[in-house]
Design a protein around this motif. Structure first.
Motif, short mmCIF file in Angstrom:
data_model
loop_
_atom_site.label_atom_id
_atom_site.label_comp_id
_atom_site.label_asym_id
_atom_site.label_seq_id
_atom_site.Cartn_x
_atom_site.Cartn_y
_atom_site.Cartn_z
N LEU A 57 19.68 15.54 58.51
CA LEU A 57 18.47 15.90 57.76
C LEU A 57 18.29 17.42 57.67
N VAL A 58 18.70 18.13 58.70
CA VAL A 58 18.61 19.60 58.65
C VAL A 58 19.52 20.14 57.56
N GLY A 59 20.66 19.47 57.32
CA GLY A 59 21.55 19.85 56.24
C GLY A 59 22.56 20.91 56.63
N GLU A 60 23.57 21.06 55.79
CA GLU A 60 24.59 22.08 55.97
C GLU A 60 25.17 22.42 54.59
N PRO A 61 24.80 23.58 54.04
CA PRO A 61 25.26 23.95 52.69
C PRO A 61 26.78 23.95 52.55
N LEU A 62 27.50 24.35 53.60
CA LEU A 62 28.95 24.40 53.51
C LEU A 62 29.57 23.03 53.31
N MET A 63 28.86 21.98 53.77
CA MET A 63 29.35 20.61 53.61
C MET A 63 28.75 19.91 52.39
N GLY A 64 27.80 20.56 51.76
CA GLY A 64 27.11 19.92 50.65
C GLY A 64 25.97 19.02 51.08
N LEU A 65 25.60 19.06 52.36
CA LEU A 65 24.47 18.26 52.84
C LEU A 65 23.16 18.96 52.47
N PRO A 66 22.26 18.28 51.78
CA PRO A 66 20.99 18.91 51.39
C PRO A 66 20.11 19.17 52.61
N ASP A 67 19.39 20.27 52.58
CA ASP A 67 18.49 20.61 53.69
C ASP A 67 17.14 19.94 53.45
N VAL A 68 17.06 18.67 53.84
CA VAL A 68 15.88 17.85 53.58
C VAL A 68 14.73 18.20 54.51
N LEU A 69 15.03 18.45 55.76
CA LEU A 69 14.00 18.63 56.77
C LEU A 69 13.56 20.10 56.86
N PRO A 70 12.31 20.42 56.51
CA PRO A 70 11.84 21.80 56.65
C PRO A 70 11.59 22.15 58.11
N LEU A 71 11.87 23.39 58.46
CA LEU A 71 11.70 23.86 59.83
C LEU A 71 10.88 25.14 59.84
N PRO A 72 10.30 25.49 60.96
CA PRO A 72 9.56 26.76 61.03
C PRO A 72 10.47 27.94 60.74
N TRP A 73 9.91 28.97 60.14
CA TRP A 73 10.58 30.25 59.88
C TRP A 73 11.67 30.16 58.83
N ASP A 74 11.73 29.07 58.06
CA ASP A 74 12.75 28.97 57.03
C ASP A 74 12.60 30.08 56.00
N ARG A 75 13.76 30.60 55.55
CA ARG A 75 13.77 31.61 54.51
C ARG A 75 14.52 31.02 53.30
N ILE A 76 13.83 30.91 52.18
CA ILE A 76 14.43 30.33 50.99
C ILE A 76 15.29 31.40 50.31
N GLN A 77 16.57 31.07 50.10
CA GLN A 77 17.49 32.02 49.49
C GLN A 77 17.46 31.90 47.96
N GLU A 78 18.19 32.79 47.30
CA GLU A 78 18.20 32.82 45.84
C GLU A 78 18.80 31.54 45.26
N ASP A 79 19.76 30.94 45.98
CA ASP A 79 20.37 29.71 45.47
C ASP A 79 19.55 28.47 45.77
N GLY A 80 18.37 28.66 46.39
CA GLY A 80 17.49 27.54 46.68
C GLY A 80 17.68 26.92 48.05
N HIS A 81 18.75 27.29 48.77
CA HIS A 81 18.99 26.75 50.10
C HIS A 81 18.11 27.45 51.13
N ARG A 82 17.84 26.73 52.21
CA ARG A 82 17.05 27.29 53.29
C ARG A 82 17.97 28.05 54.26
N TYR A 83 17.61 29.26 54.60
CA TYR A 83 18.31 29.99 55.65
C TYR A 83 17.55 29.76 56.94
N ARG A 84 18.19 29.05 57.86
CA ARG A 84 17.51 28.60 59.07
C ARG A 84 17.42 29.72 60.10
#
Length: 550
Positions: free
Chosen positions: A451-478
């Motif tokens: 649920l946390v996801g992994e962009p390198l694997m193509g897993l969507p970051d479904v679960l939001p976490l504290p301190w997330d930073r949204i990047q330009e490509d829309g992925h969360r930087y944990r």
């Protein structure tokens, strides 16, 4: 073209020498097999438990210092967005070995185990242990793929040959000598490979640092010259991720069978601990050359080199900065020595991972689950077939992706998020856990990590976490230390579900026979020899009397 042929010849000579040492070690393995009182399979897996302490120190260090470690240190230091402060490998590896020596040597050696899966099978039974073996096997295969990918990219950069060809040849050589002599072949070839690593990388450092295209790397450490200072900086908001990455390496590495295979190969607990502490000093030492090369690369005006402009970082080749630096900042003959050192680091880890995965397949899956009456010869055959299959699968994976970081993340995450809680609870909290808790923790750990996801694997970051930073490509930087939190949450789940299952069973069975729920017998410490004797009439014990005397 002449340079390429000379380079290929040099690498070929290196491979032939390593193969020759492996053949010699296989003969030594056969001699030791005749002297040992243990089983033949144990000689192949743990060297008859009498491996020379110096050989053990070298093979432990060489196993951890792989191609990903060497290339990764240089990449992180060179990367202007990271820098030296993010080069966590050397200190984390040192902590990893110290933790292993202090806390994990005694539990794994207490009952003459052969693999890390042995205590799981003794504690939870074959079914649960087989499930827990899956992530351990995948982690080893991804680790091999990561290392082979590192070598393929390196050789293709310097010698201008196909990376697939380089990976295939390296895997074939490692598989061949691992098949011949088991742990002895792996250990004795590691001694030579570690020496070549140390000599080859340190030989390249002066040439890289004194290159005419490189500025003073000490000035570039804190001053912006051709890029940001290579020391890097750690922002307060990044501290959680830094701690998470550090613990991922320092603690997650304890769960690899390759570590326990060397710990179990020693005659005494004291020798095993000395091996860990010595490796804790050698691993960081072998990381210094790649750090210095990365620093020199960050201080280089690449437009003045044969590489030209734009820089390797701008070309997306930061991961290959070490071989690029060897090729463009060193004389050709020096770069060949450096490539030999990298090849040595790769093969010293590949053979260890192959043997560790195959040992668990042969002993814990085939012997203890599939065919309990298997002879020693059958076990050895299964181990050898497993070595070949694991090598082929890992090589194929390495050829399908150029992302070394992807396979490293997969391997490290699996071991830290899923296996660390299981190992910790089995070794230190065994009286409070049972099968229900182990399975629940296993399922929860995998679910949350997905649920946390992994962009390198193509897993969507479904679960939001504290301190997330949204990047330009829309992925969360944990920025949140999610891997450590998942690991702790899994431990808590194992303990809570185990206790809840025990309480419910007592309430339900209080008026009847409380011994009918066989899954709850593991809510006690790992059975002693007395309990083993009492059960011997009902079921075949996992560990034979011959093994306990080995």
């Amino acid at each position: 073209m002449a340079g390429n042929w000379l380079g290929l010849l040099s690498i070929g000579l290196f491979y032939m020498s390593v193969l020759g040492i492996g053949i010699w070690a296989s003969r030594k393995s056969k001699r030791e097999e005749r002297k040992c009182t243990g089983n033949r399979s144990e000689v192949a897996m743990v060297g008859g438990r009498n491996l020379n302490i110096w050989v053990s120190i070298f093979t432990m260090s060489a196993t951890w210092v792989g191609g990903g470690y060497i290339l990764g240190n240089a990449e992180v230091v060179y990367d202007p967005t990271k820098g030296l402060v993010w080069a966590l490998g050397p200190p984390a590896f040192a902590v990893n070995m110290i933790i292993g020596g202090l806390f994990f040597v005694k539990p794994i050696r207490s009952k003459n185990y052969v693999t890390l899966m042995d205590p799981f099978q003794e504690k939870y039974g074959n079914t649960v242990a087989a499930v827990l073996f899956i992530p351990a096997l995948l982690a080893d295969i991804f680790w091999i793929a990561c290392i082979l990918g590192a070598l393929g990219g390196t050789v293709s950069v310097v010698l201008d040959i196909s990376s697939s060809l380089a990976m295939g040849i390296s895997a074939s050589v490692a598989i061949t000598y691992t098949l011949m002599g088991g742990l002895y072949s792996v250990a004795y070839t590691d001694v030579v490979q570690l020496g070549l690593m140390f000599f080859g990388l340190w030989l390249c450092v002066p040439f890289v640092l004194t290159s005419a295209s490189s500025a003073n790397f000490t000035v570039a450490a804190v001053t912006k010259l051709h890029q940001e200072p290579w020391v890097g900086k750690l922002q307060l908001e990044d501290s959680g991720r830094w701690v998470d990455d550090f613990l991922l390496i320092a603690v997650g590495g304890i769960c690899y069978q390759a570590f326990y295979q060397r710990v179990l190969s020693m005659a005494t607990d004291a020798q095993a601990k000395i091996t860990c502490y010595a490796a804790a000093g050698i691993c960081p030492l072998l990381g210094i050359p790649s750090i210095l090369i990365g620093a020199a690369a960050a201080s280089t005006n690449w437009n003045q080199t044969s590489y030209g402009s734009p820089s390797p970082y701008e070309e997306g080749q930061a991961g290959m900065i070490l071989p690029i630096a060897l090729q463009h900042l060193c004389p050709f003959y020096v770069s060949l020595v450096g490539i030999g050192a990298l090849a040595a680091s790769v093969m010293s880890s590949v053979d260890s991972a192959l043997l560790s995965a195959a040992s668990q397949i042969g002993r814990n899956i085939f012997k203890n689950i599939i065919y309990k009456r298997a002879s020693e010869q059958m076990i050895i055959v299964v181990v050898k077939v497993s070595i070949v299959l694991c090598g082929i699968i890992a090589s194929a994976l390495a050829m399908t992706s150029r992302s070394i970081h992807l396979f490293w993340i997969l391997s490290a995450d699996i071991m830290y998020s899923v296996m660390t809680p299981q190992v910790t609870c089995t070794f230190f909290l065994s009286q409070w856990v049972n099968q229900y808790g182990a399975c629940s923790g296993f399922a929860l750990g995998i679910l949350v990590r997905v649920l946390v996801g992994e962009p390198l694997m193509g897993l969507p970051d479904v679960l939001p976490l504290p301190w997330d930073r949204i990047q330009e490509d829309g992925h969360r930087y944990r920025l949140f230390p999610f891997r450590t939190v998942i690991m702790l949450l899994t431990i808590a789940t194992i303990l809570l579900v185990s206790r809840l299952a025990a309480c419910l069973s007592k309430m339900r069975l209080r008026a009847s026979d409380a011994e009918t729920d066989t899954n709850l017998h593991s809510m006690a410490p790992i059975p002693t020899e007395v309990v083993e004797d009492e059960r011997s009439e009902k079921e075949q014990p996992l560990f034979s009397e011959e093994n306990s005397e080995a």
